[in-house]
Design an enzyme around this catalytic site. Structure first.
Site, PDB file in Angstrom:
ATOM      1  N   GLU A  55      39.049  22.065  -2.357  1.00 45.20           N
ATOM      2  CA  GLU A  55      39.263  20.904  -2.364  1.00 45.20           C
ATOM      3  C   GLU A  55      39.281  20.308  -0.909  1.00 45.20           C
ATOM      4  OE1 GLU A  55      39.977  18.721  -4.542  1.00 45.20           O
ATOM      5  OE2 GLU A  55      39.274  20.041  -6.025  1.00 45.20           O
TER       6      GLU A  55
ATOM      7  N   CYS B  69      28.769   7.354 -11.577  1.00 45.96           N
ATOM      8  CA  CYS B  69      29.083   6.189 -11.251  1.00 45.96           C
ATOM      9  C   CYS B  69      28.658   6.108  -9.834  1.00 45.96           C
ATOM     10  CB  CYS B  69      30.496   5.922 -11.662  1.00 45.96           C
ATOM     11  SG  CYS B  69      31.252   4.473 -11.260  1.00 45.96           S
TER      12      CYS B  69
ATOM     13  N   CYS C  40      24.854   3.467 -15.563  1.00 44.68           N
ATOM     14  CA  CYS C  40      25.939   3.265 -16.574  1.00 44.68           C
ATOM     15  C   CYS C  40      25.332   3.730 -17.990  1.00 44.68           C
ATOM     16  CB  CYS C  40      26.281   1.713 -16.786  1.00 44.68           C
ATOM     17  SG  CYS C  40      26.757   0.855 -15.149  1.00 44.68           S
TER      18      CYS C  40
ATOM     19  N   CYS D 154      26.465   6.954 -18.794  1.00 43.32           N
ATOM     20  CA  CYS D 154      28.020   6.984 -18.512  1.00 43.32           C
ATOM     21  C   CYS D 154      28.668   7.122 -19.907  1.00 43.32           C
ATOM     22  CB  CYS D 154      28.553   5.998 -17.797  1.00 43.32           C
ATOM     23  SG  CYS D 154      30.222   6.034 -17.658  1.00 43.32           S
TER      24      CYS D 154
ATOM     25  N   CYS E 261      33.704   0.204 -20.327  1.00 41.25           N
ATOM     26  CA  CYS E 261      33.864  -0.227 -19.088  1.00 41.25           C
ATOM     27  C   CYS E 261      33.910  -1.713 -18.866  1.00 41.25           C
ATOM     28  CB  CYS E 261      32.727   0.349 -18.171  1.00 41.25           C
ATOM     29  SG  CYS E 261      32.980   0.051 -16.435  1.00 41.25           S
TER      30      CYS E 261
HETATM   31 FE1  SF4 Z   1      30.984   3.432 -13.472  1.00 45.69          FE
HETATM   32 FE2  SF4 Z   1      31.284   1.788 -15.531  1.00 45.69          FE
HETATM   33 FE3  SF4 Z   1      28.983   2.315 -15.215  1.00 45.69          FE
HETATM   34 FE4  SF4 Z   1      30.443   4.108 -16.089  1.00 45.69          FE
HETATM   35  S1  SF4 Z   1      29.775   2.221 -17.106  1.00 45.69           S
HETATM   36  S2  SF4 Z   1      28.903   4.313 -14.387  1.00 45.69           S
HETATM   37  S3  SF4 Z   1      32.512   3.894 -15.116  1.00 45.69           S
HETATM   38  S4  SF4 Z   1      30.456   1.101 -13.714  1.00 45.69           S
END
Ligand code: SF4
Length: 358
Positions: A44, A201, A208, A211, A217
């Site tokens: 970390e 992200c 996205c 994601c 989102c």
């Molecule tokens: Fe980031 Fe939202 Fe795109 Fe997911 S959907 S990659 S959280 S901006």
């Protein structure tokens, strides 16, 4: 935060994130194969402001040299800085060493098992403490490093300025509220939010479509998630110029240890002068051959630092007494061979300069 101030149901964030981490997240990083807080803590700290690919080699070398917290606590600071050399942000290495000593002195060589106590140790902030506690002890506690701020502010369309402490506190509260209930799957959740920030992200072009939390989102729904996070305060950069004296005698170079505070604190470096003129004035009576090297700019977090290195080669016939008289006018240091210098805790700028010049 408008819509986003409503509670976020687990089905919209925590649950898909955990499922995604288990199938698509990172599982093979060396610090993921353990719940040993020493190893997790080490990773970390190294990963702060540093890419995984860079950390891998350092992590392995550190563990080989200092296999546990007692070994690190017993080390000389010079040895710790030497192994850290090249990773940058050297206060991390000094704090790490201080932390290892504190773990031994205050906790008998065992890291405390909760995020609150972990935060009382040198160099362990709230987010790092939370990561260690979640990974090693299954504590239900939120992390909020740079990657996580990016994911959360985008997901929530959280446009409040994070330079304002109250706004950052509100985001912490939101991050805590969004944790999986009862801490179920907290390890995968914590790893998942880190992985999402690091791989999907991304700062400039979030992926996205890949994601797992994309359907809910708000930043994406607005159309420009890149505008989050909002942080107005800009680092004030300053400029500085110095001359560097690369003094050579009998194939050795003179290195001095920098003060405990300031840039490159505690590292070994060349004696520094305000300018090449100041250096020339100080060295006016020295024998030897002078070769100016190409100036270069070294970029630090707050500082653009232009360095003008000058090689000053003392002649072979110079006596030890003359050499001692010269070094007496410089900050205290030691003569070392190039190989010894490269094995010491030296700034990466010096390392690169020496490696390309010999
Ligand atoms: Fe980031 Fe939202 Fe795109 Fe997911 S959907 S990659 S959280 S901006």
């Amino acid at each position: 935060m408008s819509e986003s101030s409503a509670p976020v149901p687990a089905a919209r964030f925590a649950t898909p994130l955990i499922a995604w981490q288990r199938t698509h997240g990172r599982h093979t990083l060396p610090w993921q194969q353990t719940t040993d807080p020493y190893r997790v803590w080490l990773s970390e700290i190294m990963l702060q402001q540093t890419q995984v690919a860079t950390v891998l080699g350092y992590y392995a070398r550190f563990l080989q040299r200092f296999p546990d917290v007692r070994a690190l606590a017993a080390a000389e600071q010079d040895d710790v800085l030497a192994l850290w050399s090249g990773l940058g942000y050297y206060s991390r290495a000094r704090n790490m060493h201080a932390c290892a000593k504190a773990v031994v002195a205050r906790f008998g060589g065992e890291f405390p098992r909760g995020s609150e106590l972990l935060q009382t140790l040198p160099g362990i902030g709230r987010s790092t403490a939370a990561a260690i506690a979640a990974f090693c002890f299954g504590e239900r506690v939120a992390i909020l490093d740079g990657n996580v701020k990016r994911v959360l502010t985008r997901f929530l369309a959280y446009g409040a300025d994070l330079a304002v402490a109250a706004n950052e506190r509100a985001l912490w509260a939101k991050a805590t509220e969004m944790l999986p209930a009862h801490g179920d799957g907290i390890e995968s959740y914590t790893q998942g939010i880190m992985d999402l920030g690091a791989t999907v992200c991304a700062t400039r072009s979030p992926q996205c479509l890949l994601c797992p939390v994309q359907p809910h989102c708000l930043g994406r729904r607005e159309g420009s998630p890149e505008r989050y996070p909002v942080k107005t305060r800009k680092l004030k950069r300053s400029q500085r110029e110095n001359a560097w004296l690369w003094l050579v005698w009998d194939d050795q170079l003179w290195l001095v240890q920098r003060p405990d505070t300031g840039v490159w604190a505690g590292l070994w470096s060349f004696p520094e002068f305000e300018s090449t003129d100041t250096l020339a004035g100080a060295a006016a009576s020295w024998p030897g051959e002078v070769t100016p090297l190409a100036s270069f700019k070294h970029v630090l977090t707050h500082l653009d630092w232009t360095l003008h290195p000058v090689v000053w080669r003392l002649p072979a016939k110079v006596t030890r007494r003359q050499v001692d008289a010269i070094t007496a006018t410089l900050p205290a240091g030691r003569w070392v061979t190039v190989d010894e210098a490269l094995a010491m805790g030296v700034p990466s700028a010096l390392r690169k300069l020496v490696m390309r010049s010999v």
